[in-house]
Scaffold this motif. Structure first.
Motif, mmCIF file in Angstrom:
data_model
loop_
_atom_site.group_PDB
_atom_site.id
_atom_site.type_symbol
_atom_site.label_atom_id
_atom_site.label_comp_id
_atom_site.label_asym_id
_atom_site.label_seq_id
_atom_site.Cartn_x
_atom_site.Cartn_y
_atom_site.Cartn_z
ATOM 1 N N GLN A 1 -16.310 83.242 -2.791
ATOM 2 C CA GLN A 1 -16.254 81.827 -1.974
ATOM 3 C C GLN A 1 -17.870 81.217 -2.598
ATOM 4 O OE1 GLN A 1 -15.644 82.574 2.161
ATOM 5 N NE2 GLN A 1 -13.506 82.979 1.694
ATOM 6 N N ALA A 2 -17.648 79.809 -2.330
ATOM 7 C CA ALA A 2 -18.896 79.118 -2.469
ATOM 8 C C ALA A 2 -19.966 79.465 -1.774
ATOM 9 C CB ALA A 2 -18.304 77.641 -2.406
ATOM 10 N N LEU B 1 -24.729 77.282 -14.348
ATOM 11 C CA LEU B 1 -23.654 77.852 -13.834
ATOM 12 C C LEU B 1 -23.563 77.796 -12.307
ATOM 13 C CD1 LEU B 1 -22.869 80.805 -16.301
ATOM 14 C CD2 LEU B 1 -22.008 78.569 -16.454
ATOM 15 N N TYR B 2 -24.793 77.735 -11.712
ATOM 16 C CA TYR B 2 -24.706 77.821 -10.552
ATOM 17 C C TYR B 2 -24.705 76.514 -9.733
ATOM 18 C CZ TYR B 2 -29.608 76.678 -12.119
ATOM 19 O OH TYR B 2 -30.431 75.949 -13.037
ATOM 20 N N SER B 3 -24.502 75.222 -10.692
ATOM 21 C CA SER B 3 -24.192 73.925 -10.114
ATOM 22 C C SER B 3 -22.891 73.733 -8.984
ATOM 23 C CB SER B 3 -24.499 72.978 -11.117
ATOM 24 O OG SER B 3 -22.981 73.082 -11.944
ATOM 25 N N ARG B 4 -22.936 73.115 -8.136
ATOM 26 C CA ARG B 4 -22.082 72.954 -7.132
ATOM 27 C C ARG B 4 -20.713 72.613 -8.121
ATOM 28 N NH1 ARG B 4 -22.666 69.459 -1.694
ATOM 29 N NH2 ARG B 4 -23.942 71.117 -1.610
ATOM 30 N N ASN C 1 -17.313 74.789 -8.053
ATOM 31 C CA ASN C 1 -15.966 74.333 -7.436
ATOM 32 C C ASN C 1 -14.823 74.482 -8.843
ATOM 33 O OD1 ASN C 1 -17.219 73.828 -5.047
ATOM 34 N ND2 ASN C 1 -17.547 71.406 -5.523
ATOM 35 N N PHE C 2 -15.353 74.180 -9.736
ATOM 36 C CA PHE C 2 -14.211 74.285 -10.863
ATOM 37 C C PHE C 2 -13.863 75.734 -10.896
ATOM 38 C CE2 PHE C 2 -13.005 75.198 -15.122
ATOM 39 C CZ PHE C 2 -11.816 74.071 -15.360
ATOM 40 N N THR D 1 -20.141 74.068 -20.484
ATOM 41 C CA THR D 1 -19.875 72.741 -19.722
ATOM 42 C C THR D 1 -18.542 72.903 -19.173
ATOM 43 O OG1 THR D 1 -18.760 71.863 -21.696
ATOM 44 C CG2 THR D 1 -21.040 71.525 -21.592
ATOM 45 N N ILE D 2 -18.493 72.013 -18.248
ATOM 46 C CA ILE D 2 -16.968 71.817 -17.650
ATOM 47 C C ILE D 2 -15.788 71.927 -18.599
ATOM 48 C CG2 ILE D 2 -15.496 70.661 -15.932
ATOM 49 C CD1 ILE D 2 -17.481 72.009 -14.462
#
Length: 284
Positions: A207-208, A231-234, A238-239, A271-272
């Motif tokens: 989980q986040a 990679l640890y960015s929100r 979330n993605f 990247t996303i």
């Protein structure tokens, strides 16, 4: 010259390597510790330190497919298996590789594991088995794919659990370490007295939160990419959680595929857009 501080020092030399080597490094197995896995490994270590008891304490490590059970089993085998050099050893057995169809075949596999392959006779005398356990300093028996015992008939499952119950009592005093999917709880439920000897460790979907942030930061640090991917960015977390439902193996596959695309296409960071594309493994 770039410092590549976002990558751990022992992996930085791969960043300037040829593409085939970098791609191979991206997909190689690496161990990244995380709280529940660390707790499970420490629990195993604690079992080995316990004095001989009438009923040896045991542990069941279970969760959905893809939550890292096999990696944990391999970690246990590396740390405490016969070739580890550990003072107190764990005999390791993977049911998925053997698929015992009945209790006789299961006992044969257990005998082989507890004698380091010297014997496989299911009717081996207890005295010989005990002598092997003591000479090899075996303190526990670890069984991966514990749930595969359910492939047998209920009667055969009961016989298998009866054998494990016997091994966990005097004079063998072996702790049983079971690893498998959620169905593994149904295996030990066949014998209520035996079930009480097991501590449960449930590997739940991610989980986040800070634990996942730290895990992804650590995993990013082993990827040989020229730029930080954060990679640890929100947004990334979330993605990944939306795409994988928090299943560890799926998270890592998506990241590794995206990292490979980053090398092949020259972007040099995850990247996303690459994570969207990473549902399919790149061809190289």
């Amino acid at each position: 010259m770039a410092s590549f501080d976002h990558v751990i020092e022992e992996r930085r030399h791969f960043i300037e390597a040829e593409k085939p080597l970098r791609l191979s490094v991206i997909y190689e197995d690496v161990w990244i510790n995380y709280p529940i896995a660390d707790y499970a490994l420490k629990m195993v270590g604690t079992l080995l330190k316990m004095p001989e008891k009438i009923q040896a304490p045991s542990v069941l490590i279970y969760g959905d497919p893809g939550m890292g059970k096999t990696a944990l089993f391999e970690r246990i085998a590396r740390a405490y298996g016969f070739s580890s050099g550990a003072e107190k050893c764990i005999a390791c057995l993977t049911l998925a590789e053997e698929n015992p169809e009945n209790s006789k075949a299961f006992r044969s596999l257990v005998v082989r594991s507890l004698t380091a392959g010297v014997y496989s006779n299911p009717g081996l005398a207890d005295e010989i088995l005990l002598a092997s356990i003591r000479s090899l300093n075996i303190k526990a028996l670890a069984i991966d794919e514990f749930n595969d015992m359910l492939l047998c008939s209920p009667l055969e499952v009961r016989k298998n659990i009866k054998l494990l119950k016997k091994l966990s009592g005097k004079p063998f005093c072996l702790s049983i370490i079971g690893l498998g999917i959620d169905d593994s709880e149904s295996v030990i439920a066949y014998e209520k007295q035996m079930a009480r000897r097991f501590e449960r460790i449930h590997l739940r979907p991610w989980q986040a939160g800070e634990e996942l942030e730290r895990f992804l930061a650590s995993f990013e640090a082993v990827l040989p990419l020229k730029y930080s991917s954060e990679l640890y960015s929100r947004s990334t977390i979330n993605f990944l959680l939306k795409e994988t439902n928090g299943v560890l193996d799926d998270i890592l596959k998506r990241i590794c595929n995206a990292a490979a695309y980053a090398v092949l296409e020259g972007g040099e960071k995850v990247t996303i857009d690459l994570l969207r594309k990473s549902k399919m493994r790149p061809i190289f």
